[in-house]
Design a protein around this motif. Sequence first.
Motif, PDB file in Angstrom:
ATOM      1  N   ALA A  41      18.208  -0.499 -59.987  1.00  0.00           N
ATOM      2  CA  ALA A  41      19.762  -0.287 -59.889  1.00  0.00           C
ATOM      3  C   ALA A  41      20.273  -1.475 -58.842  1.00  0.00           C
ATOM      4  O   ALA A  41      21.383  -2.065 -58.901  1.00  0.00           O
ATOM      5  CB  ALA A  41      20.123   0.961 -59.473  1.00  0.00           C
ATOM      6  N   LEU A  42      19.610  -1.380 -57.624  1.00  0.00           N
ATOM      7  CA  LEU A  42      20.038  -2.520 -56.552  1.00  0.00           C
ATOM      8  C   LEU A  42      19.906  -3.857 -57.320  1.00  0.00           C
ATOM      9  O   LEU A  42      20.782  -4.622 -57.216  1.00  0.00           O
ATOM     10  CB  LEU A  42      19.106  -2.457 -55.476  1.00  0.00           C
ATOM     11  CG  LEU A  42      19.508  -1.223 -54.502  1.00  0.00           C
ATOM     12  CD1 LEU A  42      18.406  -1.089 -53.357  1.00  0.00           C
ATOM     13  CD2 LEU A  42      20.918  -1.418 -54.062  1.00  0.00           C
ATOM     14  N   LYS A  43      18.717  -4.066 -57.932  1.00  0.00           N
ATOM     15  CA  LYS A  43      18.499  -5.517 -58.394  1.00  0.00           C
ATOM     16  C   LYS A  43      19.524  -5.862 -59.710  1.00  0.00           C
ATOM     17  O   LYS A  43      19.908  -7.044 -59.756  1.00  0.00           O
ATOM     18  CB  LYS A  43      16.952  -5.686 -59.025  1.00  0.00           C
ATOM     19  CG  LYS A  43      15.981  -5.571 -58.116  1.00  0.00           C
ATOM     20  CD  LYS A  43      14.749  -5.753 -58.885  1.00  0.00           C
ATOM     21  CE  LYS A  43      13.565  -5.760 -57.636  1.00  0.00           C
ATOM     22  NZ  LYS A  43      12.294  -5.692 -58.478  1.00  0.00           N
ATOM     23  N   MET A  44      20.078  -4.766 -60.241  1.00  0.00           N
ATOM     24  CA  MET A  44      20.855  -4.812 -61.271  1.00  0.00           C
ATOM     25  C   MET A  44      22.210  -5.439 -61.038  1.00  0.00           C
ATOM     26  O   MET A  44      22.788  -6.291 -61.696  1.00  0.00           O
ATOM     27  CB  MET A  44      21.251  -3.562 -61.941  1.00  0.00           C
ATOM     28  CG  MET A  44      22.322  -3.427 -63.041  1.00  0.00           C
ATOM     29  SD  MET A  44      22.471  -1.467 -63.596  1.00  0.00           S
ATOM     30  CE  MET A  44      23.273  -1.095 -62.227  1.00  0.00           C
ATOM     31  N   VAL A  45      22.841  -5.350 -59.614  1.00  0.00           N
ATOM     32  CA  VAL A  45      24.098  -5.605 -59.258  1.00  0.00           C
ATOM     33  C   VAL A  45      23.869  -7.044 -58.466  1.00  0.00           C
ATOM     34  O   VAL A  45      24.977  -7.646 -57.973  1.00  0.00           O
ATOM     35  CB  VAL A  45      24.567  -4.849 -58.358  1.00  0.00           C
ATOM     36  CG1 VAL A  45      25.268  -3.381 -59.097  1.00  0.00           C
ATOM     37  CG2 VAL A  45      23.828  -4.250 -57.104  1.00  0.00           C
ATOM     38  N   VAL A  46      22.463  -7.733 -58.217  1.00  0.00           N
ATOM     39  CA  VAL A  46      22.204  -8.643 -57.361  1.00  0.00           C
ATOM     40  C   VAL A  46      22.989  -9.950 -58.055  1.00  0.00           C
ATOM     41  O   VAL A  46      23.801 -10.587 -57.285  1.00  0.00           O
ATOM     42  CB  VAL A  46      21.069  -8.867 -57.038  1.00  0.00           C
ATOM     43  CG1 VAL A  46      20.568 -10.189 -56.649  1.00  0.00           C
ATOM     44  CG2 VAL A  46      20.447  -8.031 -56.081  1.00  0.00           C
ATOM     45  N   VAL A  47      22.560 -10.261 -59.342  1.00  0.00           N
ATOM     46  CA  VAL A  47      23.179 -11.420 -59.956  1.00  0.00           C
ATOM     47  C   VAL A  47      24.744 -11.524 -59.801  1.00  0.00           C
ATOM     48  O   VAL A  47      25.328 -12.498 -59.463  1.00  0.00           O
ATOM     49  CB  VAL A  47      22.587 -11.620 -61.321  1.00  0.00           C
ATOM     50  CG1 VAL A  47      23.196 -12.674 -62.075  1.00  0.00           C
ATOM     51  CG2 VAL A  47      20.922 -11.713 -61.398  1.00  0.00           C
ATOM     52  N   PRO A  48      25.504 -10.340 -60.644  1.00  0.00           N
ATOM     53  CA  PRO A  48      26.885 -10.626 -60.599  1.00  0.00           C
ATOM     54  C   PRO A  48      27.465 -10.677 -59.033  1.00  0.00           C
ATOM     55  O   PRO A  48      28.383 -11.447 -58.810  1.00  0.00           O
ATOM     56  CB  PRO A  48      27.170  -9.406 -61.257  1.00  0.00           C
ATOM     57  CG  PRO A  48      26.214  -8.305 -61.339  1.00  0.00           C
ATOM     58  CD  PRO A  48      25.029  -9.495 -61.192  1.00  0.00           C
ATOM     59  N   LEU A  49      26.757  -9.994 -58.089  1.00  0.00           N
ATOM     60  CA  LEU A  49      27.272  -9.888 -56.765  1.00  0.00           C
ATOM     61  C   LEU A  49      27.169 -11.329 -56.153  1.00  0.00           C
ATOM     62  O   LEU A  49      27.999 -11.727 -55.519  1.00  0.00           O
ATOM     63  CB  LEU A  49      26.292  -8.806 -56.174  1.00  0.00           C
ATOM     64  CG  LEU A  49      26.932  -8.602 -54.587  1.00  0.00           C
ATOM     65  CD1 LEU A  49      28.374  -7.849 -54.770  1.00  0.00           C
ATOM     66  CD2 LEU A  49      26.101  -7.684 -54.096  1.00  0.00           C
ATOM     67  N   VAL A  50      26.046 -11.977 -56.302  1.00  0.00           N
ATOM     68  CA  VAL A  50      25.711 -13.389 -55.634  1.00  0.00           C
ATOM     69  C   VAL A  50      26.566 -14.102 -56.230  1.00  0.00           C
ATOM     70  O   VAL A  50      27.341 -15.031 -55.678  1.00  0.00           O
ATOM     71  CB  VAL A  50      24.281 -13.450 -55.818  1.00  0.00           C
ATOM     72  CG1 VAL A  50      24.031 -15.180 -55.391  1.00  0.00           C
ATOM     73  CG2 VAL A  50      23.362 -12.750 -55.187  1.00  0.00           C
ATOM     74  N   VAL A  51      26.730 -14.353 -57.547  1.00  0.00           N
ATOM     75  CA  VAL A  51      27.470 -15.575 -58.077  1.00  0.00           C
ATOM     76  C   VAL A  51      29.030 -15.320 -57.877  1.00  0.00           C
ATOM     77  O   VAL A  51      29.701 -16.178 -57.331  1.00  0.00           O
ATOM     78  CB  VAL A  51      27.329 -15.282 -59.826  1.00  0.00           C
ATOM     79  CG1 VAL A  51      28.281 -16.603 -60.400  1.00  0.00           C
ATOM     80  CG2 VAL A  51      25.873 -15.909 -60.293  1.00  0.00           C
ATOM     81  N   SER A  52      29.458 -13.888 -58.019  1.00  0.00           N
ATOM     82  CA  SER A  52      31.005 -13.833 -57.825  1.00  0.00           C
ATOM     83  C   SER A  52      31.144 -13.870 -56.439  1.00  0.00           C
ATOM     84  O   SER A  52      32.267 -14.569 -55.846  1.00  0.00           O
ATOM     85  CB  SER A  52      31.278 -12.418 -58.230  1.00  0.00           C
ATOM     86  OG  SER A  52      30.650 -11.432 -57.534  1.00  0.00           O
ATOM     87  N   SER A  53      30.409 -13.396 -55.371  1.00  0.00           N
ATOM     88  CA  SER A  53      30.821 -13.536 -54.077  1.00  0.00           C
ATOM     89  C   SER A  53      30.834 -14.743 -53.685  1.00  0.00           C
ATOM     90  O   SER A  53      31.602 -15.241 -52.859  1.00  0.00           O
ATOM     91  CB  SER A  53      30.069 -12.398 -53.293  1.00  0.00           C
ATOM     92  OG  SER A  53      28.567 -12.686 -53.350  1.00  0.00           O
ATOM     93  N   LEU A  54      29.672 -15.606 -53.970  1.00  0.00           N
ATOM     94  CA  LEU A  54      29.507 -16.985 -53.408  1.00  0.00           C
ATOM     95  C   LEU A  54      30.760 -17.989 -54.262  1.00  0.00           C
ATOM     96  O   LEU A  54      31.285 -18.695 -53.350  1.00  0.00           O
ATOM     97  CB  LEU A  54      28.006 -17.453 -53.804  1.00  0.00           C
ATOM     98  CG  LEU A  54      27.749 -18.732 -52.997  1.00  0.00           C
ATOM     99  CD1 LEU A  54      27.460 -18.465 -51.474  1.00  0.00           C
ATOM    100  CD2 LEU A  54      26.051 -18.905 -53.315  1.00  0.00           C
ATOM    101  N   ALA A  55      30.961 -17.624 -55.236  1.00  0.00           N
ATOM    102  CA  ALA A  55      31.959 -18.470 -55.687  1.00  0.00           C
ATOM    103  C   ALA A  55      33.152 -18.410 -55.196  1.00  0.00           C
ATOM    104  O   ALA A  55      34.217 -19.156 -54.975  1.00  0.00           O
ATOM    105  CB  ALA A  55      32.089 -18.272 -57.502  1.00  0.00           C
ATOM    106  N   LEU A  56      33.730 -17.007 -55.016  1.00  0.00           N
ATOM    107  CA  LEU A  56      35.052 -16.775 -54.449  1.00  0.00           C
ATOM    108  C   LEU A  56      35.207 -17.308 -52.908  1.00  0.00           C
ATOM    109  O   LEU A  56      35.981 -18.081 -52.687  1.00  0.00           O
ATOM    110  CB  LEU A  56      35.193 -15.341 -54.349  1.00  0.00           C
ATOM    111  CG  LEU A  56      35.544 -14.565 -55.480  1.00  0.00           C
ATOM    112  CD1 LEU A  56      35.865 -13.082 -55.329  1.00  0.00           C
ATOM    113  CD2 LEU A  56      37.066 -15.171 -55.880  1.00  0.00           C
ATOM    114  N   SER A  57      33.981 -17.045 -52.261  1.00  0.00           N
ATOM    115  CA  SER A  57      33.950 -17.502 -50.786  1.00  0.00           C
ATOM    116  C   SER A  57      33.992 -19.052 -50.910  1.00  0.00           C
ATOM    117  O   SER A  57      35.070 -19.718 -50.055  1.00  0.00           O
ATOM    118  CB  SER A  57      32.555 -17.138 -50.251  1.00  0.00           C
ATOM    119  OG  SER A  57      32.433 -17.948 -49.005  1.00  0.00           O
ATOM    120  N   VAL A  58      33.463 -19.989 -51.729  1.00  0.00           N
ATOM    121  CA  VAL A  58      33.441 -21.385 -51.535  1.00  0.00           C
ATOM    122  C   VAL A  58      34.720 -21.784 -52.062  1.00  0.00           C
ATOM    123  O   VAL A  58      35.403 -22.731 -51.440  1.00  0.00           O
ATOM    124  CB  VAL A  58      32.158 -21.950 -52.552  1.00  0.00           C
ATOM    125  CG1 VAL A  58      32.371 -23.437 -52.842  1.00  0.00           C
ATOM    126  CG2 VAL A  58      30.951 -21.622 -52.109  1.00  0.00           C
TER     127      VAL A  58
END
Length: 502
Positions: A78-95
């Motif tokens: 379950a934790l791994k399931m959220v890693v990909v959308p979390l990394v891409v969305s949070s990093l893209a928004l941050s940049v």
Amino acid sequence: MMTQREPIAPRAPIWKVWRWKFHWQVLLAVVVGAVIGLVWARLSVVLQGPDWRDSTITAIADYKLRVIKLIGDLFLAALKMVVVPLVVSSLALSVASLGGRAGFGKMAGISISYFLGSSLIAVLIGLTCVNVIRPGNSGGDEPLLNTERVAQLEADFQAERSKVQSSSGTASGSDLLGVFRHLVPSNPFQAASETNLLGLITIAVLIGLFTPKLASHHSQLMIDFIQAVHDLTMLITDAILKTAPIGVGCLMIATLAEQGSRLLAQDKADSLLLLLQSLGWFAAAVVFGLLLHVFVVLPTLLFIFGRVNPIKHYRAMLPAMLTAFSTSSSNATLPVTIECVEQNVGVSRRTASFVLPLGATVNMDGTALYECVAAMFVVQLFGIELSLADQFLVVMVALLTSVGVAGVPSASLVAIIIILQSLDKQLASRGVEVSLQGGLALILIFDRVLDMARTVVNIFSDSCATVIVARSMGEEGFYESSTGSEVAATIATESADEARGE
Ligand code: ASP
């Protein structure tokens, strides 16, 4: 004049564990899980007898352990399931919210300087510990490893090695440059399906850099979409984290019961006693180095560059450290790390979303330290003395491979193979023909347990990086826990607005 007293809220009885603070619940789960796991391991060795009653009990216990492992694995998945959308969305928004190249450059510059600096210190601590403790030295003239024993160990090692390579996500572990092959993925969907975080970071940074350059209505649409994905992922993460005490407890039981019974079964191998003794010293050198890094070096960096009280930081990061301990995976722990840094420390979402995904992949202090100690330990087992130049090679390769190693269990074994191969070549050029890789089989005995410890150091260092970067970017007011989330939320709204160009 009589003043009216505030009614004192009744304290919840201590046994109502579900009313405890979240991090105490997770800590309790780790402790209880460890105790049950170790007792389980002991019993499973004791009960392996010829008697049918023993074998029936063992079969029932095995089945129960499989159910417990399944629950732990579901939590991990379950934790791994959220890693990909979390990394891409949070990093893209941050940049996107960093307002072009200048802001991005400053944050990236500080983060990368910290990552390189702290990992270099970690490798040097490892090198010092292994040179002082000398766990691989036999004390006599004969080295602990010779060709015969290596052949036997290599046979054991083949099966493990293929397991390691398939699980580490570093498909080609045979050369140093191979670990950077994932930096630019040829297929973004494949990168997502393989959780190639290094490649996903590249994609997210590109999305973040170029979205503000789109026509304004398209840019707005993209930002809104990514923000929605991010918020949705965070809501799901919150729900998953509520089950952490159970998930973490089950993972502890399953890991210690399995690994413990394997270790206890080793005591029949009397002939390996000397080797096992040196293995104990090896584990001590790793643990001592990790403790030094996490309790001396990192708090000093936090205090000097982050200007915060390190004790408060340990308390804020406890749930993430315990999750890292039980999962042995920086990637799987990432959602918890992000929650702790934003909610408990009070770092802005913009900074946390930038530094943490990058750190989980690139910054691995514990791994770098471990790689160095492990490689030097194997060299000592063969009775080889390394020159300063050789040791410099070990330091550089440990530093570089720790950047490319994936944040999954046992990933650093692939990096150790790379270091040992580089040393093989270096020694061959001086006429010393040896295959150091054989010694790796020994390290596997303790690897899983040491993996738990080094993953804690990896994610703790990422969290220190985030505080230091946040401070350098002018953020204030950390650890005011009731307001921490508000601060994070306010800055997050600001950054979303900024990203939209408002
Ligand atoms: N398990 C470590 C991590 O996920 C990587 C390693 O050292 O094997 O951070």
